[in-house]
Design a protein around this motif. Structure first.
Motif, mmCIF file in Angstrom:
data_model
loop_
_atom_site.group_PDB
_atom_site.id
_atom_site.type_symbol
_atom_site.label_atom_id
_atom_site.label_comp_id
_atom_site.label_asym_id
_atom_site.label_seq_id
_atom_site.Cartn_x
_atom_site.Cartn_y
_atom_site.Cartn_z
ATOM 1 N N LEU A 284 0.601 -1.491 0.204
ATOM 2 C CA LEU A 284 0.372 0.441 0.010
ATOM 3 C C LEU A 284 0.841 0.896 -0.313
ATOM 4 O O LEU A 284 0.810 2.286 -1.320
ATOM 5 C CB LEU A 284 -0.668 0.461 0.914
ATOM 6 N N ASP A 285 1.868 1.214 0.699
ATOM 7 C CA ASP A 285 2.418 2.632 1.306
ATOM 8 C C ASP A 285 3.667 2.701 -0.042
ATOM 9 O O ASP A 285 3.407 3.998 -1.117
ATOM 10 C CB ASP A 285 3.295 2.764 2.416
ATOM 11 N N GLY A 286 3.887 1.438 -0.541
ATOM 12 C CA GLY A 286 4.709 1.675 -1.774
ATOM 13 C C GLY A 286 4.153 2.133 -2.803
ATOM 14 O O GLY A 286 4.525 3.295 -4.160
ATOM 15 N N TRP A 287 2.416 1.688 -3.250
ATOM 16 C CA TRP A 287 2.129 1.723 -4.157
ATOM 17 C C TRP A 287 1.613 3.059 -4.481
ATOM 18 O O TRP A 287 1.390 4.299 -5.259
ATOM 19 C CB TRP A 287 0.933 0.635 -4.662
ATOM 20 N N ILE A 288 1.629 4.410 -2.803
ATOM 21 C CA ILE A 288 0.987 5.414 -3.492
ATOM 22 C C ILE A 288 1.403 6.703 -3.720
ATOM 23 O O ILE A 288 1.323 7.279 -4.658
ATOM 24 C CB ILE A 288 0.380 5.391 -1.847
ATOM 25 N N ALA A 289 2.909 6.194 -2.940
ATOM 26 C CA ALA A 289 4.133 6.661 -3.187
ATOM 27 C C ALA A 289 4.304 6.810 -4.232
ATOM 28 O O ALA A 289 4.800 7.965 -5.205
ATOM 29 C CB ALA A 289 5.160 5.982 -2.448
ATOM 30 N N ALA A 290 4.451 5.351 -5.360
ATOM 31 C CA ALA A 290 4.501 5.660 -6.756
ATOM 32 C C ALA A 290 3.463 6.328 -7.418
ATOM 33 O O ALA A 290 4.421 7.096 -8.362
ATOM 34 C CB ALA A 290 5.460 4.031 -7.191
ATOM 35 N N ILE A 291 2.202 6.332 -7.491
ATOM 36 C CA ILE A 291 1.389 6.490 -8.111
ATOM 37 C C ILE A 291 1.098 7.793 -8.024
ATOM 38 O O ILE A 291 1.033 8.845 -8.816
ATOM 39 C CB ILE A 291 0.134 6.162 -8.024
ATOM 40 N N GLN A 292 1.486 8.083 -6.475
ATOM 41 C CA GLN A 292 1.880 10.120 -6.958
ATOM 42 C C GLN A 292 2.869 11.295 -7.187
ATOM 43 O O GLN A 292 2.743 11.362 -7.808
ATOM 44 C CB GLN A 292 1.583 10.532 -5.019
ATOM 45 N N GLU A 293 4.236 9.952 -7.440
ATOM 46 C CA GLU A 293 5.033 10.356 -7.723
ATOM 47 C C GLU A 293 5.130 10.510 -9.746
ATOM 48 O O GLU A 293 6.010 11.230 -10.045
ATOM 49 C CB GLU A 293 5.914 9.827 -7.536
ATOM 50 N N TYR A 305 -4.416 -0.212 -13.031
ATOM 51 C CA TYR A 305 -4.413 -1.397 -12.135
ATOM 52 C C TYR A 305 -5.809 -2.013 -12.262
ATOM 53 O O TYR A 305 -6.451 -2.595 -10.670
ATOM 54 C CB TYR A 305 -3.788 -0.376 -10.216
ATOM 55 N N ARG A 306 -6.794 -1.800 -12.837
ATOM 56 C CA ARG A 306 -7.771 -1.887 -13.325
ATOM 57 C C ARG A 306 -8.902 -1.776 -11.675
ATOM 58 O O ARG A 306 -9.508 -3.010 -11.301
ATOM 59 C CB ARG A 306 -7.960 -3.796 -12.823
ATOM 60 N N LEU A 307 -8.935 -0.373 -11.560
ATOM 61 C CA LEU A 307 -8.991 -0.048 -9.960
ATOM 62 C C LEU A 307 -10.167 1.333 -10.417
ATOM 63 O O LEU A 307 -9.931 1.685 -11.285
ATOM 64 C CB LEU A 307 -8.202 0.343 -9.127
ATOM 65 N N PRO A 308 -11.371 1.335 -10.047
ATOM 66 C CA PRO A 308 -12.245 2.708 -9.950
ATOM 67 C C PRO A 308 -11.317 4.174 -9.880
ATOM 68 O O PRO A 308 -10.711 4.240 -9.510
ATOM 69 C CB PRO A 308 -13.342 2.785 -9.117
ATOM 70 N N ALA A 309 -11.445 4.767 -11.085
ATOM 71 C CA ALA A 309 -11.282 6.333 -10.699
ATOM 72 C C ALA A 309 -11.334 7.730 -10.400
ATOM 73 O O ALA A 309 -9.957 8.187 -9.632
ATOM 74 C CB ALA A 309 -11.516 6.575 -12.868
ATOM 75 N N ASP A 310 -12.274 7.428 -9.503
ATOM 76 C CA ASP A 310 -12.683 7.649 -8.092
ATOM 77 C C ASP A 310 -11.753 7.658 -6.915
ATOM 78 O O ASP A 310 -11.478 7.982 -6.251
ATOM 79 C CB ASP A 310 -13.810 8.059 -8.375
ATOM 80 N N TYR A 311 -11.712 6.428 -6.616
ATOM 81 C CA TYR A 311 -10.477 5.415 -5.849
ATOM 82 C C TYR A 311 -9.522 5.798 -6.181
ATOM 83 O O TYR A 311 -8.778 6.953 -5.138
ATOM 84 C CB TYR A 311 -10.972 4.554 -5.556
ATOM 85 N N ILE A 312 -8.645 6.271 -7.381
ATOM 86 C CA ILE A 312 -7.062 6.376 -7.257
ATOM 87 C C ILE A 312 -7.538 7.859 -7.826
ATOM 88 O O ILE A 312 -6.273 8.111 -6.747
ATOM 89 C CB ILE A 312 -7.275 5.760 -9.471
ATOM 90 N N GLN A 313 -8.183 9.156 -8.080
ATOM 91 C CA GLN A 313 -8.101 9.959 -8.066
ATOM 92 C C GLN A 313 -8.263 10.009 -6.288
ATOM 93 O O GLN A 313 -7.760 11.294 -5.968
ATOM 94 C CB GLN A 313 -8.979 10.697 -8.608
ATOM 95 N N SER A 314 -8.714 9.667 -5.126
ATOM 96 C CA SER A 314 -8.897 9.999 -3.519
ATOM 97 C C SER A 314 -7.645 9.867 -3.251
ATOM 98 O O SER A 314 -6.907 11.021 -2.764
ATOM 99 C CB SER A 314 -9.567 9.578 -3.234
ATOM 100 N N VAL A 315 -6.797 8.601 -3.817
ATOM 101 C CA VAL A 315 -5.790 8.681 -3.800
ATOM 102 C C VAL A 315 -4.030 10.090 -3.710
ATOM 103 O O VAL A 315 -4.113 10.041 -3.235
ATOM 104 C CB VAL A 315 -5.160 6.997 -4.212
#
Length: 325
Positions: A284-293, A305-315
Motif C-alpha cells: 500500500l505505502d509503496g504503491w501510493i508513493a509510486a503513483i503520486q510521484e 491497475y483495473r481500479l475505479p478512477a474515483d478511488y485512484i483520484q482520492s488516493v
C-alpha cells in the motif's frame, strides 16, 4: 414471611446442537460432533446426511426431511427442544456454511428465542466442502478465495451473476457450491461464461464429486473445458486464480513468497528492494508513493491497475504522510 417469587435465568429445558458432519466419512467427523450425536435424544436432517451417520443413531428418534425442507427441520428441532429433548440437527460440511445454522436462528428468533432463553443452542463446526475438496486436489486455497452458491432457489440470478463477475474480475480463487442439479443445468454454463470474460481460458479448474464418500471422483480441467466434466449436485468446482497451476496431479495457488524471496541452493534470500517482515515495495505505502510521484492521470492509472478512477483520484489527492498514518 412472604415467599420470594422472583425467577432467576431459566434453566435450559432443551438443547439444539447444530452439528457439522464434515465431508461425510466417519473418519473426518470431529470428536465434538460425534459426542453431540451421542448426547442427542433426537437427530434431524436431510435423508442423505442421516445416512452418513446411520451407525451412530441406534436408540434415537430420527427425523428425516427432504432437500427443500430446511425450515421444517428447524421447526421440528425447536418443537423437540421445547419438550425438553436434546436435538442434533445435522448438516454436511459446516452447519454455518450453506447449512442449517442460519435457518434455525431465523426460526428461533421468529419464535421469540434469545440466548438467555430456556433452550440452549450450540454450533458444532465441521470441515466445509471448500476445505475437504481442496485437500484432495492439493493447495488451491493458499491465497485469497471465496465461495459462491449457484443455487437460484432462494437467491435471484442477477445477484449471483454480479457476485460471479466481481470475483472473476478481482482474481479470487472461487469455490462454486451447488453448481448443477437435475433441474438447474444452465447455471454452471453461465458462470463459465462470466469467468471467461475476465480469466484466461487455460485457468486450472478442479471438479470434486462426493469428497471422502464412496463415490468420490476428482477431475482436473480448465476454465475453457470445464463444461465437459461430470458436474452434479454433489460436486464442488474450484476455479483457480491467475497464478494457480497444476503440476504432478496437484493444483497449487502460490501465496506470493516469490514476490519477496528467492530460494537458491536451499537458501532463502530477500529480493532487492524488499525487507523481511515488511510490506512489499508494491504494498500500500509503496504503491501510493509510486503513483503520486508518477504524474500520471487517474484515468490512466485506473486502466493499468483495473481500479475505479474515483478511488485512484482520492488516493492521488491524499497527502502521502496522511496516507501512511
Amino acid at each position: 414471611m412472604t415467599p420470594d417469587t422472583r425467577t432467576a435465568t431459566a434453566t435450559p429445558t432443551g438443547k439444539i446442537m447444530l452439528v457439522g458432519l464434515g465431508p461425510g466419512s466417519l473418519g473426518h467427523l470431529t470428536a465434538r460432533a460425534r459426542a453431540a450425536i451421542a448426547e442427542a435424544d433426537t437427530v434431524i436432517g436431510y435423508t442423505t446426511y442421516i445416512r452418513l451417520v446411520a451407525d451412530l443413531l441406534a436408540g434415537k428418534e430420527v427425523i428425516r426431511k427432504s432437500m427443500t425442507e430446511e425450515l421444517d427441520r428447524a421447526i421440528e428441532a425447536l418443537d423437540r427442544a421445547r419438550q425438553g429433548r436434546k436435538v442434533a440437527l445435522v448438516s454436511s460440511g459446516d452447519a454455518g456454511v450453506y447449512g442449517m445454522a442460519g435457518p434455525t436462528f431465523e426460526v428461533l428468533f421468529d419464535a421469540g428465542w434469545t440466548p438467555e432463553s430456556a433452550i440452549e443452542v450450540e454450533i458444532i463446526p465441521g470441515a466445509s466442502a471448500l476445505n475437504t475438496c481442496a485437500a484432495l486436489v492439493g493447495a488451491p486455497l493458499t491465497h485469497d478465495f471465496c465461495a459462491i452458491s449457484l443455487s437460484d432457489l432462494l437467491t435471484p440470478w442477477p445477484t449471483i451473476a454480479r457476485r460471479l463477475d466481481a470475483v472473476a474480475y478481482a482474481d479470487f480463487v472461487v469455490a462454486l457450491y451447488n453448481p448443477k442439479s437435475g433441474r438447474r443445468t444452465r447455471q454452471i454454463a453461465e458462470a463459465q461464461r462470466i469467468f471467461l470474460r475476465h480469466r484466461d481460458p487455460q485457468t486450472p479448474v478442479a471438479i470434486v464429486k462426493s469428497a471422502y464418500r464412496p463415490k468420490q471422483r476428482v477431475e482436473f480441467s480448465t476454465l475453457e473445458r470445464m463444461g465437459d466434466a461430470d458436474i452434479g449436485m454433489l460436486t464442488t468446482v474450484l476455479i483457480g486464480n491467475s497464478n494457480t497451476f497444476v503440476r504432478d496431479g496437484l493444483m497449487i495457488t502460490p501465496r506470493g513468497y516469490a514476490n519477496k524471496y528467492a530460494v537458491e541452493d536451499g537458501e532463502r534470500a530477500t529480493r532487492d528492494g524488499e525487507q523481511a517482515g515488511r510490506s512489499l515495495s508494491t504494498g500500500l505505502d509503496g504503491w501510493i508513493a509510486a503513483i503520486q510521484e508518477s504524474g500520471r492521470s487517474a484515468a490512466d492509472l485506473a486502466r493499468e491497475y483495473r481500479l475505479p478512477a474515483d478511488y485512484i483520484q482520492s488516493v492521488l489527492d491524499t497527502p502521502l504522510a496522511a496516507a501512511e498514518d
